[in-house]
Design an enzyme around this catalytic site. Sequence first.
Site, PDB file in Angstrom:
ATOM      1  N   LYS A   1       0.868  -1.180   0.000  1.00  0.00           N
ATOM      2  CA  LYS A   1       0.000   0.000   0.000  1.00  0.00           C
ATOM      3  C   LYS A   1       0.897   1.218   0.000  1.00  0.00           C
ATOM      4  CE  LYS A   1      -3.594   2.284   2.821  1.00  0.00           C
ATOM      5  NZ  LYS A   1      -4.018   2.513   4.217  1.00  0.00           N
TER       6      LYS A   1
ATOM      7  N   HIS B   1      -6.787   2.476  14.246  1.00  0.00           N
ATOM      8  CA  HIS B   1      -7.135   1.099  13.860  1.00  0.00           C
ATOM      9  C   HIS B   1      -6.009   0.152  14.245  1.00  0.00           C
ATOM     10  CE1 HIS B   1      -4.382   2.417  10.731  1.00  0.00           C
ATOM     11  NE2 HIS B   1      -4.167   1.149  10.423  1.00  0.00           N
TER      12      HIS B   1
ATOM     13  N   ASP C   1      -4.120  -3.159  12.262  1.00  0.00           N
ATOM     14  CA  ASP C   1      -4.086  -3.724  10.911  1.00  0.00           C
ATOM     15  C   ASP C   1      -4.688  -5.123  10.942  1.00  0.00           C
ATOM     16  OD1 ASP C   1      -2.805  -1.422  10.134  1.00  0.00           O
ATOM     17  OD2 ASP C   1      -0.827  -2.346   9.891  1.00  0.00           O
TER      18      ASP C   1
ATOM     19  N   HIS D   1      -3.060   2.202  16.152  1.00  0.00           N
ATOM     20  CA  HIS D   1      -2.292   3.330  15.614  1.00  0.00           C
ATOM     21  C   HIS D   1      -3.142   4.195  14.699  1.00  0.00           C
ATOM     22  CE1 HIS D   1      -1.921  -0.026  12.765  1.00  0.00           C
ATOM     23  NE2 HIS D   1      -1.670   0.856  11.814  1.00  0.00           N
TER      24      HIS D   1
HETATM   25  C1  OGA Z   1      -2.077   1.960   7.362  1.00  0.00           C
HETATM   26  C2  OGA Z   1      -1.289   2.745   8.324  1.00  0.00           C
HETATM   27  C3  OGA Z   1       0.550   4.193   8.793  1.00  0.00           C
HETATM   28  C4  OGA Z   1       1.413   5.206   8.158  1.00  0.00           C
HETATM   29  O1  OGA Z   1      -2.056   2.316   6.176  1.00  0.00           O
HETATM   30  O2  OGA Z   1      -2.684   0.954   7.794  1.00  0.00           O
HETATM   31  O3  OGA Z   1      -1.467   2.551   9.491  1.00  0.00           O
HETATM   32  O4  OGA Z   1       2.450   5.514   8.756  1.00  0.00           O
HETATM   33  N1  OGA Z   1      -0.368   3.615   7.890  1.00  0.00           N
HETATM   34  O5  OGA Z   1       1.080   5.714   7.083  1.00  0.00           O
HETATM   35 NI    NI Z   2      -2.243   0.576   9.815  1.00  0.00          NI
END
Ligand code: OGA
Ligand code: NI
Length: 335
Positions: A202, A221, A223, A277
């Site tokens: 991602k 959330h 993960d 987080h």
């Molecule tokens: C996510 C996330 C954290 C970030 O995409 O699940 O928690 O540092 N990203 O971008």
């Molecule tokens: Ni995340």
Amino acid sequence: MEAVRVQSIASLSNHTDTIPSEFIRSENEQPAATTLHGVVLEVPVIDLGRLTDEKTIVELISEASRDWGIFQVVNHGIPDQTISNLQRVGQEFFELPRAEKELIAKTPDSGIEGYGTTLQKEVEGKKGWVDHLFHKIWPPSSVNHQFWPKNPPSYREANEEYCERLREVYDKLIKWLSLGVGLEEQEMKVAMGGEDTVFLMKINYYPPCPRPDLALGVVAHTDMSGLTILVPNQVPGLQVFRDGHWHDVKYIPNALIVHIGDQIEILSNGQYKAVFHRTTVNKNCTRMSWPVFLEPPAELEIGPIAKLVSEQTPAKYKTKKYKDYVYCKLNKLPQ
Ligand code: OGA
Ligand code: NI
């Protein structure tokens, strides 16, 4: 109807100090009101280059995963150049004209992969100040190249190279996590699907935001993956919830940030904790991050590993197919 991208909203709000109301979080979520400053609580940093004794590494990783659910690793073996190439091609993609990005936009039946904006059902219709791109990078049988940017042309090579190195890091981490709960070294990896574990890339793109005090990037959330291994850029923004407060995670150049996700919490029967987080955004700078979610194959059943369940430690979680877990999580249904 054409999707609205946060990147477009951000470029329109460039010279104002307001943001559309759907991005204004409720007061109990606003970063300005809920971030604890002045208290230095640091996510554990584990130096894999200096530690040669595996027993010590297992102890440190296991402790961090039980206590925090998140840690950073340095000297992990992925060359700096491999990481900066990954970052460069991702940044170049997001800086392309909008129409080029829309070529790989999600469609109603593309599943999670593609360029997009919202991910899960948003609470009270509120939106996160972030756009994203998802595509699988491993195993080869799961890769759909139609969701990989064609531009810049080196995108594919940079991602493949990163993936190759990341697989080595994953193999080590999952082995140490397995040993850390007293299992044989391969057991946790096998429970995650063995060689069929999916590596889902991602990219998060958080444009500058005129009111970083009121908005969030990704809302709080855990993960749903087993494990998440993340590369950030130099703009801080990741926060971790601990002892009732939100704390900033320090940026360490070239470190990897490892999150314990829901599936490892479940497999370990709660010995390891999925980290809660969220991300904040920045007034002047674009933040980007590259998490790779290590996920069990959709059809695989995930539940507490039998050896970790006993009369004293009964199963704390249901056993269910990963795809059913995902469905409930994204639709905010009870598991
Ligand atoms: C996510 C996330 C954290 C970030 O995409 O699940 O928690 O540092 N990203 O971008
Ligand atoms: Ni995340």
